[in-house]
Design a protein around this motif. Structure first.
Motif, mmCIF file in Angstrom:
data_model
loop_
_atom_site.group_PDB
_atom_site.id
_atom_site.type_symbol
_atom_site.label_atom_id
_atom_site.label_comp_id
_atom_site.label_asym_id
_atom_site.label_seq_id
_atom_site.Cartn_x
_atom_site.Cartn_y
_atom_site.Cartn_z
ATOM 1 N N TYR A 20 0.826 -1.207 0.000
ATOM 2 C CA TYR A 20 0.000 0.000 0.000
ATOM 3 C C TYR A 20 0.861 1.258 0.000
ATOM 4 C CZ TYR A 20 -3.806 -3.173 1.058
ATOM 5 O OH TYR A 20 -4.712 -4.180 1.003
ATOM 6 N N VAL A 21 1.960 1.209 0.706
ATOM 7 C CA VAL A 21 2.878 2.355 0.754
ATOM 8 C C VAL A 21 3.494 2.575 -0.629
ATOM 9 C CG1 VAL A 21 5.025 3.237 1.747
ATOM 10 C CG2 VAL A 21 3.374 2.044 3.203
ATOM 11 N N LEU A 22 3.899 1.486 -1.274
ATOM 12 C CA LEU A 22 4.482 1.581 -2.606
ATOM 13 C C LEU A 22 3.459 2.128 -3.606
ATOM 14 C CD1 LEU A 22 6.928 1.061 -4.394
ATOM 15 C CD2 LEU A 22 6.050 -1.244 -4.768
ATOM 16 N N PHE A 23 2.229 1.621 -3.545
ATOM 17 C CA PHE A 23 1.167 2.110 -4.423
ATOM 18 C C PHE A 23 0.888 3.593 -4.160
ATOM 19 C CE2 PHE A 23 -3.360 2.896 -5.317
ATOM 20 C CZ PHE A 23 -3.349 2.641 -6.678
ATOM 21 N N GLY A 24 0.878 3.990 -2.900
ATOM 22 C CA GLY A 24 0.656 5.388 -2.548
ATOM 23 C C GLY A 24 1.765 6.300 -3.063
ATOM 24 N N LEU A 25 3.006 5.848 -2.951
ATOM 25 C CA LEU A 25 4.132 6.645 -3.444
ATOM 26 C C LEU A 25 4.103 6.769 -4.967
ATOM 27 C CD1 LEU A 25 7.065 5.444 -1.156
ATOM 28 C CD2 LEU A 25 5.918 7.660 -1.143
ATOM 29 N N LEU A 26 3.787 5.672 -5.650
ATOM 30 C CA LEU A 26 3.682 5.734 -7.115
ATOM 31 C C LEU A 26 2.546 6.657 -7.559
ATOM 32 C CD1 LEU A 26 4.340 2.025 -8.148
ATOM 33 C CD2 LEU A 26 5.808 4.003 -8.509
ATOM 34 N N THR A 27 1.424 6.582 -6.870
ATOM 35 C CA THR A 27 0.291 7.450 -7.198
ATOM 36 C C THR A 27 0.652 8.915 -6.960
ATOM 37 O OG1 THR A 27 -1.241 5.696 -6.589
ATOM 38 C CG2 THR A 27 -2.131 7.922 -6.682
ATOM 39 N N MET A 28 1.314 9.183 -5.863
ATOM 40 C CA MET A 28 1.713 10.564 -5.562
ATOM 41 C C MET A 28 2.738 11.070 -6.581
ATOM 42 S SD MET A 28 3.167 11.977 -2.026
ATOM 43 C CE MET A 28 2.749 13.572 -1.478
ATOM 44 N N ALA A 29 3.690 10.210 -6.974
ATOM 45 C CA ALA A 29 4.683 10.608 -7.976
ATOM 46 C C ALA A 29 4.007 10.903 -9.315
ATOM 47 C CB ALA A 29 5.731 9.513 -8.137
ATOM 48 N N LEU A 30 3.050 10.064 -9.697
ATOM 49 C CA LEU A 30 2.304 10.288 -10.931
ATOM 50 C C LEU A 30 1.541 11.611 -10.864
ATOM 51 C CD1 LEU A 30 1.130 9.244 -13.675
ATOM 52 C CD2 LEU A 30 -0.724 8.265 -12.298
ATOM 53 N N TRP A 31 0.901 11.873 -9.743
ATOM 54 C CA TRP A 31 0.112 13.087 -9.567
ATOM 55 C C TRP A 31 1.008 14.331 -9.636
ATOM 56 C CZ3 TRP A 31 -0.703 16.363 -5.024
ATOM 57 C CH2 TRP A 31 -1.781 17.229 -5.167
ATOM 58 N N VAL A 32 2.143 14.294 -8.954
ATOM 59 C CA VAL A 32 3.065 15.435 -8.969
ATOM 60 C C VAL A 32 3.634 15.640 -10.370
ATOM 61 C CG1 VAL A 32 5.299 16.259 -8.110
ATOM 62 C CG2 VAL A 32 3.629 15.291 -6.519
ATOM 63 N N LEU A 55 -8.440 17.611 -8.970
ATOM 64 C CA LEU A 55 -9.629 17.108 -8.284
ATOM 65 C C LEU A 55 -9.765 15.592 -8.309
ATOM 66 C CD1 LEU A 55 -12.187 19.829 -9.411
ATOM 67 C CD2 LEU A 55 -10.915 19.689 -7.265
ATOM 68 N N VAL A 56 -9.253 14.949 -9.336
ATOM 69 C CA VAL A 56 -9.326 13.487 -9.433
ATOM 70 C C VAL A 56 -7.892 12.981 -9.655
ATOM 71 C CG1 VAL A 56 -10.526 11.571 -10.529
ATOM 72 C CG2 VAL A 56 -11.517 13.860 -10.638
ATOM 73 N N PRO A 57 -7.091 12.901 -8.608
ATOM 74 C CA PRO A 57 -5.655 12.698 -8.767
ATOM 75 C C PRO A 57 -5.237 11.491 -9.614
ATOM 76 C CG PRO A 57 -6.151 13.211 -6.496
ATOM 77 C CD PRO A 57 -7.456 13.054 -7.199
ATOM 78 N N THR A 58 -5.641 10.288 -9.253
ATOM 79 C CA THR A 58 -5.135 9.111 -9.964
ATOM 80 C C THR A 58 -5.758 8.975 -11.351
ATOM 81 O OG1 THR A 58 -4.843 8.007 -7.842
ATOM 82 C CG2 THR A 58 -4.781 6.622 -9.800
ATOM 83 N N VAL A 59 -7.064 8.941 -11.402
ATOM 84 C CA VAL A 59 -7.754 8.771 -12.688
ATOM 85 C C VAL A 59 -7.537 9.993 -13.573
ATOM 86 C CG1 VAL A 59 -9.997 8.439 -13.779
ATOM 87 C CG2 VAL A 59 -9.478 7.252 -11.650
#
Length: 113
Positions: free
Chosen positions: A3-15, A43-47
């Motif tokens: 979950y931490v890895l998925f969260g970091l990847l999602t945050m990196a993608l968003w940034v 407003l819709v970070p990942t998608v």
């Protein structure tokens, strides 16, 4: 841990998408203006980030010398003559060729009669 890895990847993608939207020029977007894509990514970070990457981003070819490789029809300012003398020469040759084709068509018509 996953979950931490998925969260970091999602945050990196968003940034990455936020920085990309902010630093791109207004003409490098498809389907929405720059502000629209900024709102979608915020407003819709990942998608929103994934949609922006696959749908909204204008793909620009970068050449080794640092210039962008636009196709002829996508080149900014393509409707503006780059060199007036060359443009006049091109138009003159087009007119000469058109007149030559008209004469050839008239000859064929008179030969057919």
């Amino acid at each position: 841990m996953p979950y931490v890895l998925f969260g970091l990847l999602t945050m990196a993608l968003w940034v990455f998408c936020l920085v990309d939207v902010i630093t791109r020029e207004e003409t490098q977007f498809r389907h929405l203006p720059k502000g629209g894509w900024l709102l979608v990514v915020l407003l819709v970070p990942t998608v929103g980030s994934l949609v922006y990457l696959f749908v909204g981003r204008e793909q620009v070819l970068r050449l080794p010398n640092g210039r962008t490789g636009f196709t002829e029809y996508e080149r900014p300012g393509r409707h503006i003559a780059q060199n007036a003398a060359e443009d006049e020469e091109f138009l003159r040759r087009c007119r000469e060729r058109a007149e030559e084709q008209r004469r050839a068509a008239r000859r064929r018509e008179t030969d057919d009669i």
